[in-house]
Design a protein around this motif. Sequence first.
Motif, PDB file in Angstrom:
ATOM      1  N   GLN A 125     -47.608  79.335  57.851  1.00  0.00           N
ATOM      2  CA  GLN A 125     -48.267  78.220  58.544  1.00  0.00           C
ATOM      3  C   GLN A 125     -49.265  77.495  57.642  1.00  0.00           C
ATOM      4  OE1 GLN A 125     -47.367  77.193  61.841  1.00  0.00           O
ATOM      5  NE2 GLN A 125     -45.713  78.588  61.197  1.00  0.00           N
ATOM      6  N   LYS A 126     -49.042  77.590  56.346  1.00  0.00           N
ATOM      7  CA  LYS A 126     -49.939  76.902  55.400  1.00  0.00           C
ATOM      8  C   LYS A 126     -49.153  76.119  54.354  1.00  0.00           C
ATOM      9  CE  LYS A 126     -54.098  79.691  55.917  1.00  0.00           C
ATOM     10  NZ  LYS A 126     -55.188  80.395  55.225  1.00  0.00           N
ATOM     11  N   ILE A 127     -47.976  75.670  54.755  1.00  0.00           N
ATOM     12  CA  ILE A 127     -47.168  74.792  53.908  1.00  0.00           C
ATOM     13  C   ILE A 127     -46.960  73.484  54.660  1.00  0.00           C
ATOM     14  CG2 ILE A 127     -45.050  74.517  52.577  1.00  0.00           C
ATOM     15  CD1 ILE A 127     -44.680  77.556  52.751  1.00  0.00           C
ATOM     16  N   ILE A 128     -47.305  72.394  54.018  1.00  0.00           N
ATOM     17  CA  ILE A 128     -47.247  71.069  54.638  1.00  0.00           C
ATOM     18  C   ILE A 128     -46.242  70.207  53.885  1.00  0.00           C
ATOM     19  CG2 ILE A 128     -48.563  68.941  55.014  1.00  0.00           C
ATOM     20  CD1 ILE A 128     -51.030  70.699  55.497  1.00  0.00           C
ATOM     21  N   ASN A 129     -45.453  69.448  54.631  1.00  0.00           N
ATOM     22  CA  ASN A 129     -44.460  68.556  54.034  1.00  0.00           C
ATOM     23  C   ASN A 129     -44.629  67.151  54.598  1.00  0.00           C
ATOM     24  OD1 ASN A 129     -42.031  67.898  52.505  1.00  0.00           O
ATOM     25  ND2 ASN A 129     -41.008  67.737  54.490  1.00  0.00           N
ATOM     26  N   ILE A 130     -44.285  66.159  53.778  1.00  0.00           N
ATOM     27  CA  ILE A 130     -44.234  64.781  54.281  1.00  0.00           C
ATOM     28  C   ILE A 130     -42.806  64.274  54.162  1.00  0.00           C
ATOM     29  CG2 ILE A 130     -44.934  63.753  52.052  1.00  0.00           C
ATOM     30  CD1 ILE A 130     -46.528  61.717  54.000  1.00  0.00           C
ATOM     31  N   HIS A 131     -42.338  63.621  55.221  1.00  0.00           N
ATOM     32  CA  HIS A 131     -40.934  63.174  55.298  1.00  0.00           C
ATOM     33  C   HIS A 131     -40.897  61.713  55.733  1.00  0.00           C
ATOM     34  CE1 HIS A 131     -36.605  63.569  55.811  1.00  0.00           C
ATOM     35  NE2 HIS A 131     -36.727  62.961  56.982  1.00  0.00           N
ATOM     36  N   PRO A 132     -40.031  60.890  55.112  1.00  0.00           N
ATOM     37  CA  PRO A 132     -40.019  59.453  55.403  1.00  0.00           C
ATOM     38  C   PRO A 132     -39.205  59.048  56.623  1.00  0.00           C
ATOM     39  CG  PRO A 132     -38.497  59.910  53.626  1.00  0.00           C
ATOM     40  CD  PRO A 132     -39.164  61.223  53.962  1.00  0.00           C
ATOM     41  N   SER A 133     -39.529  59.650  57.752  1.00  0.00           N
ATOM     42  CA  SER A 133     -38.969  59.205  59.032  1.00  0.00           C
ATOM     43  C   SER A 133     -39.880  59.705  60.139  1.00  0.00           C
ATOM     44  CB  SER A 133     -37.550  59.737  59.249  1.00  0.00           C
ATOM     45  OG  SER A 133     -37.571  61.102  59.675  1.00  0.00           O
ATOM     46  N   LEU A 134     -39.641  59.208  61.335  1.00  0.00           N
ATOM     47  CA  LEU A 134     -40.357  59.725  62.506  1.00  0.00           C
ATOM     48  C   LEU A 134     -39.551  60.903  63.044  1.00  0.00           C
ATOM     49  CD1 LEU A 134     -41.444  56.422  64.304  1.00  0.00           C
ATOM     50  CD2 LEU A 134     -42.862  57.966  62.940  1.00  0.00           C
TER      51      LEU A 134
END
Length: 212
Positions: A125-134
């Motif tokens: 629960q300490k890995i964050i991702n950013i993704h180019p969609s909703l």
Amino acid sequence: MISVSPSLISPNIPTHSQSSNKPVKLGIMASGSGSNFEAVAQAIENGQLNAEIKVLIYNNPDAYAAVRADKRNIAAVLINHRDYKHREELDKQIVQTLCQHDVEWVIMAGWMRLVTQELIDAFPQKIINIHPSLLPSFKGVKAIEQAIKAQVKITGCTVHLVSLEMDSGKILMQAAVAVLPDDTPDTLHTRIQIQEHRILPAAIALAVNSEQ
């Protein structure tokens, strides 16, 4: 560098500062230009995010993200996925490197590899991702092309916690971007990136706050 073999939301997001005075130690993983790495680093410099980037891990030798890290005197470690037969072996090396740099939270800022249980178990629960969609719309690769093909009127970007299932996990923050009639993948990507650079630092602070 080290080698190991038109938005639809308000332009201003409130600054989220962690309750602790101690900067959170970040490890950032990137595969390409590193513009989101730069956004996080800039937010730290501006006092918007109480954090320290301990290391950048990149998997493509030509990734410009490494140049960005070098300019900021941040350790940049190449872990080329082509050198590993199995994803688990790759993630074991990644975990070892993150631990060597005393990382507390892992930020996947344009990391174009699927993760395994090795990485998830090391930083639960300490890995964050950013993704180019909703999300949950348009998971996986070519999310922007998927949105254009589907002829949606709104897409955007999502910051979420990472789980074993691709582009899943708890959503931390999203930003919406209008899809214009004459948009190409490049023009739409440019506007989505503007929103990515805004919400990623804020979402990191939000996630860290929730753990304190």
